[in-house]
Design a protein around this motif. Sequence first.
Motif, short mmCIF file in Angstrom:
data_model
loop_
_atom_site.label_atom_id
_atom_site.label_comp_id
_atom_site.label_asym_id
_atom_site.label_seq_id
_atom_site.Cartn_x
_atom_site.Cartn_y
_atom_site.Cartn_z
N TRP A 53 0.83 -1.21 0.00
CA TRP A 53 0.00 0.00 0.00
C TRP A 53 0.86 1.26 0.00
CZ3 TRP A 53 -4.55 -0.04 -1.69
CH2 TRP A 53 -5.40 1.06 -1.52
N SER A 54 1.97 1.21 0.70
CA SER A 54 2.90 2.33 0.70
C SER A 54 4.10 1.96 -0.15
CB SER A 54 3.36 2.65 2.12
OG SER A 54 4.33 3.65 2.13
N GLY A 55 4.32 2.67 -1.21
CA GLY A 55 5.44 2.37 -2.08
C GLY A 55 5.04 1.71 -3.38
N GLY A 56 4.05 0.83 -3.32
CA GLY A 56 3.53 0.23 -4.55
C GLY A 56 4.30 -0.92 -5.14
N SER A 57 5.23 -1.50 -4.37
CA SER A 57 5.93 -2.67 -4.91
C SER A 57 4.94 -3.79 -5.18
CB SER A 57 6.98 -3.15 -3.91
OG SER A 57 7.97 -2.18 -3.72
N THR A 58 5.17 -4.52 -6.26
CA THR A 58 4.26 -5.57 -6.66
C THR A 58 4.96 -6.92 -6.70
OG1 THR A 58 4.70 -5.13 -8.99
CG2 THR A 58 2.83 -4.00 -8.01
N TYR A 59 4.17 -7.97 -6.48
CA TYR A 59 4.68 -9.33 -6.49
C TYR A 59 3.63 -10.20 -7.18
CZ TYR A 59 7.43 -7.14 -2.86
OH TYR A 59 8.22 -6.26 -2.16
N TYR A 60 4.11 -11.17 -7.96
CA TYR A 60 3.20 -12.01 -8.73
C TYR A 60 3.55 -13.49 -8.59
CZ TYR A 60 1.97 -7.67 -11.12
OH TYR A 60 1.53 -6.39 -11.40
N ALA A 61 2.54 -14.33 -8.70
CA ALA A 61 2.78 -15.75 -8.84
C ALA A 61 3.40 -16.00 -10.21
CB ALA A 61 1.47 -16.52 -8.71
N ASP A 62 4.26 -17.00 -10.30
CA ASP A 62 4.92 -17.29 -11.57
C ASP A 62 3.89 -17.59 -12.67
OD1 ASP A 62 7.77 -19.06 -10.12
OD2 ASP A 62 7.40 -16.92 -10.47
N SER A 63 2.78 -18.19 -12.29
CA SER A 63 1.78 -18.60 -13.27
C SER A 63 1.09 -17.43 -13.96
CB SER A 63 0.74 -19.49 -12.61
OG SER A 63 0.10 -18.81 -11.55
N VAL A 64 1.16 -16.24 -13.37
CA VAL A 64 0.47 -15.09 -13.96
C VAL A 64 1.42 -13.96 -14.37
CG1 VAL A 64 -1.55 -15.61 -12.55
CG2 VAL A 64 0.03 -13.81 -11.81
N LYS A 65 2.69 -14.12 -14.04
CA LYS A 65 3.67 -13.09 -14.33
C LYS A 65 3.71 -12.82 -15.84
CE LYS A 65 6.91 -13.45 -11.42
NZ LYS A 65 8.12 -13.89 -10.68
N GLY A 66 3.65 -11.54 -16.19
CA GLY A 66 3.66 -11.15 -17.58
C GLY A 66 2.28 -11.08 -18.22
#
Length: 124
Positions: A53-66
């Motif tokens: 919420w602060s900063g906005g860094s994002t993380y994704y599961a490998d299955s949906v990345k891209g």
Amino acid sequence: QVQLVESGGGLVQAGGSLRLSCAASGRTFGRNAMGWFRQAPGKEREFVATIRWSGGSTYYADSVKGRFTISRDNAKNSVYLQMSSLKPEDTAVYYCAANYARGPITIASSYNYWGQGTQVTVSS
């Protein structure tokens, strides 16, 4: 209290796109992250994406990345999941969740509040 309401699910053909929205009400103070998880029939709930919420860094599961993109609008107290190049295996109920506690933000047990879920169905 915090309430989360998802919208935007539906039926789409493989290769198509959908945008999920999650509107939050309640406090933002102390919020670490907001994430999306999904659960397909007969399977456990799995992590999809999360955003600090602060900063906005994002993380994704490998299955949906891209293919998926998570974003937030602090002013609207909302988070979004843009899903593209959808596959039949993306079919699931998608849940929005808010994290106010310590712990890894890629696991469901770290999240304190959950929405009711929205169905996404991808036909082949």
